[in-house]
Design a protein around this motif. Structure first.
Motif, PDB file in Angstrom:
ATOM      1  N   UNK A 120       0.789  -1.222   0.000  1.00  0.00           N
ATOM      2  CA  UNK A 120       0.000   0.000   0.000  1.00  0.00           C
ATOM      3  C   UNK A 120       0.818   1.267   0.000  1.00  0.00           C
ATOM      4  N   UNK A 121       2.115   1.182   0.318  1.00  0.00           N
ATOM      5  CA  UNK A 121       2.952   2.372   0.371  1.00  0.00           C
ATOM      6  C   UNK A 121       4.314   2.058   0.950  1.00  0.00           C
ATOM      7  N   UNK A 122       5.068   3.107   1.255  1.00  0.00           N
ATOM      8  CA  UNK A 122       6.391   2.955   1.842  1.00  0.00           C
ATOM      9  C   UNK A 122       6.256   2.749   3.351  1.00  0.00           C
ATOM     10  N   UNK A 123       6.855   1.679   3.851  1.00  0.00           N
ATOM     11  CA  UNK A 123       6.683   1.305   5.256  1.00  0.00           C
ATOM     12  C   UNK A 123       8.036   1.218   5.958  1.00  0.00           C
ATOM     13  N   UNK A 124       8.004   1.346   7.265  1.00  0.00           N
ATOM     14  CA  UNK A 124       9.210   1.242   8.080  1.00  0.00           C
ATOM     15  C   UNK A 124       8.940   0.298   9.239  1.00  0.00           C
ATOM     16  N   UNK A 125       9.903  -0.579   9.521  1.00  0.00           N
ATOM     17  CA  UNK A 125       9.740  -1.529  10.614  1.00  0.00           C
ATOM     18  C   UNK A 125       9.646  -0.826  11.963  1.00  0.00           C
ATOM     19  N   UNK A 126      10.222   0.381  12.047  1.00  0.00           N
ATOM     20  CA  UNK A 126      10.187   1.108  13.314  1.00  0.00           C
ATOM     21  C   UNK A 126       8.763   1.489  13.718  1.00  0.00           C
ATOM     22  N   UNK A 127       7.840   1.502  12.746  1.00  0.00           N
ATOM     23  CA  UNK A 127       6.463   1.894  13.053  1.00  0.00           C
ATOM     24  C   UNK A 127       5.605   0.725  13.510  1.00  0.00           C
ATOM     25  N   UNK A 128       6.190  -0.462  13.617  1.00  0.00           N
ATOM     26  CA  UNK A 128       5.405  -1.659  13.945  1.00  0.00           C
ATOM     27  C   UNK A 128       4.871  -1.600  15.373  1.00  0.00           C
ATOM     28  N   UNK A 129       3.602  -1.933  15.515  1.00  0.00           N
ATOM     29  CA  UNK A 129       2.992  -2.123  16.831  1.00  0.00           C
ATOM     30  C   UNK A 129       2.758  -3.614  17.009  1.00  0.00           C
ATOM     31  N   UNK A 130       3.259  -4.177  18.104  1.00  0.00           N
ATOM     32  CA  UNK A 130       3.221  -5.623  18.305  1.00  0.00           C
ATOM     33  C   UNK A 130       2.572  -5.933  19.644  1.00  0.00           C
ATOM     34  N   UNK A 131       1.744  -6.974  19.661  1.00  0.00           N
ATOM     35  CA  UNK A 131       1.213  -7.469  20.927  1.00  0.00           C
ATOM     36  C   UNK A 131       1.082  -8.985  20.856  1.00  0.00           C
ATOM     37  N   UNK A 132       0.889  -9.589  22.013  1.00  0.00           N
ATOM     38  CA  UNK A 132       0.826 -11.047  22.115  1.00  0.00           C
ATOM     39  C   UNK A 132      -0.504 -11.451  22.726  1.00  0.00           C
ATOM     40  N   UNK A 133      -1.259 -12.270  21.996  1.00  0.00           N
ATOM     41  CA  UNK A 133      -2.502 -12.824  22.519  1.00  0.00           C
ATOM     42  C   UNK A 133      -2.144 -14.105  23.261  1.00  0.00           C
TER      43      UNK A 133
END
Length: 210
Positions: A120-133
């Motif tokens: 969809x566009x230019x992405x950066x790994x630094x913007x990742x939001x991660x959680x654990x179910x």
């Protein structure tokens, strides 16, 4: 007397096992819902729900409550839902699009979300939001989250005039595997079929009439 005692013991063990099974399989689903705005896609998520259906409902309710009030023409949609235990990741593109994915490890979740985001566009790994179910299904456990994670290796989607791939979808949740082994998980587009006048899932987008 002994026979009655053994029967009582078997019933007690059976009930205890059923309760344990319910407690193990409970709280095992997450969902992400989003609202498209002029500045891109805004999203919310819920986790540790008792079923995927309840996770979708809860995510939509949260989206409508937190994001939809006051919006003009905006509609909340479920972007992805899945059962735990699983790591979830959302990566945002510079144009406001997002990539959502889940995996057995944090690295795989972030990697898949990054690949989807790049579409969809230019992405950066630094913007990742991660959680654990942390919801557990019987017989399945995932390793605990690591204190620090190295940047995942990017999955390279083949380019060229002819790209061979296989796509499998279940209720709009798709997995696409390319000839080089690169695997991408994504949500199919929900499109209105002009012939049947009903909504269908199309992994290649609503412009694809096949």
């Amino acid at each position: 007397m002994n026979r009655l005692f053994h029967l009582f013991l078997l019933c007690t063990v059976g009930i205890a096992s059923a309760i344990a099974l319910i407690s193990v399989s409970a709280h095992a689903a997450s969902a992400v819902a989003g609202l498209r705005t002029a500045n891109g896609l805004r999203y919310v998520y819920v986790t540790n729900q008792t079923s995927m259906a309840k996770a979708k409902v809860a995510a939509l309710d949260r989206c409508r409550t937190q994001l939809a009030p006051g919006s003009r023409g905006g509609r909340c949609d479920v972007l992805m839902a899945g059962n735990g235990p699983a790591y979830w990741a959302v990566v945002r593109a510079s144009n406001g699009e997002v990539g959502v994915a889940l995996g057995d490890t944090q690295e795989s979740a972030v990697q898949d979300a990054f690949v989807v985001c790049q579409r969809g566009g230019q992405c950066a790994l630094e913007s990742a939001q991660v959680w654990f179910d942390s919801g557990q299904r019987p017989g399945r456990r995932l390793p605990p989250p690591k204190a620090a994670q190295a940047a995942p290796t990017q999955c390279r989607i083949p380019t060229g005039q002819v790209v061979r791939m296989q796509t499998q979808c279940i209720n709009g949740e798709c997995t696409r595997t390319y000839e080089n082994g690169c695997t991408v998980r994504f949500q199919a587009a929900r499109c209105l079929d002009k012939e049947t006048h009903s909504y269908v899932w199309r992994p290649n987008g609503c412009d694809d009439d096949s």
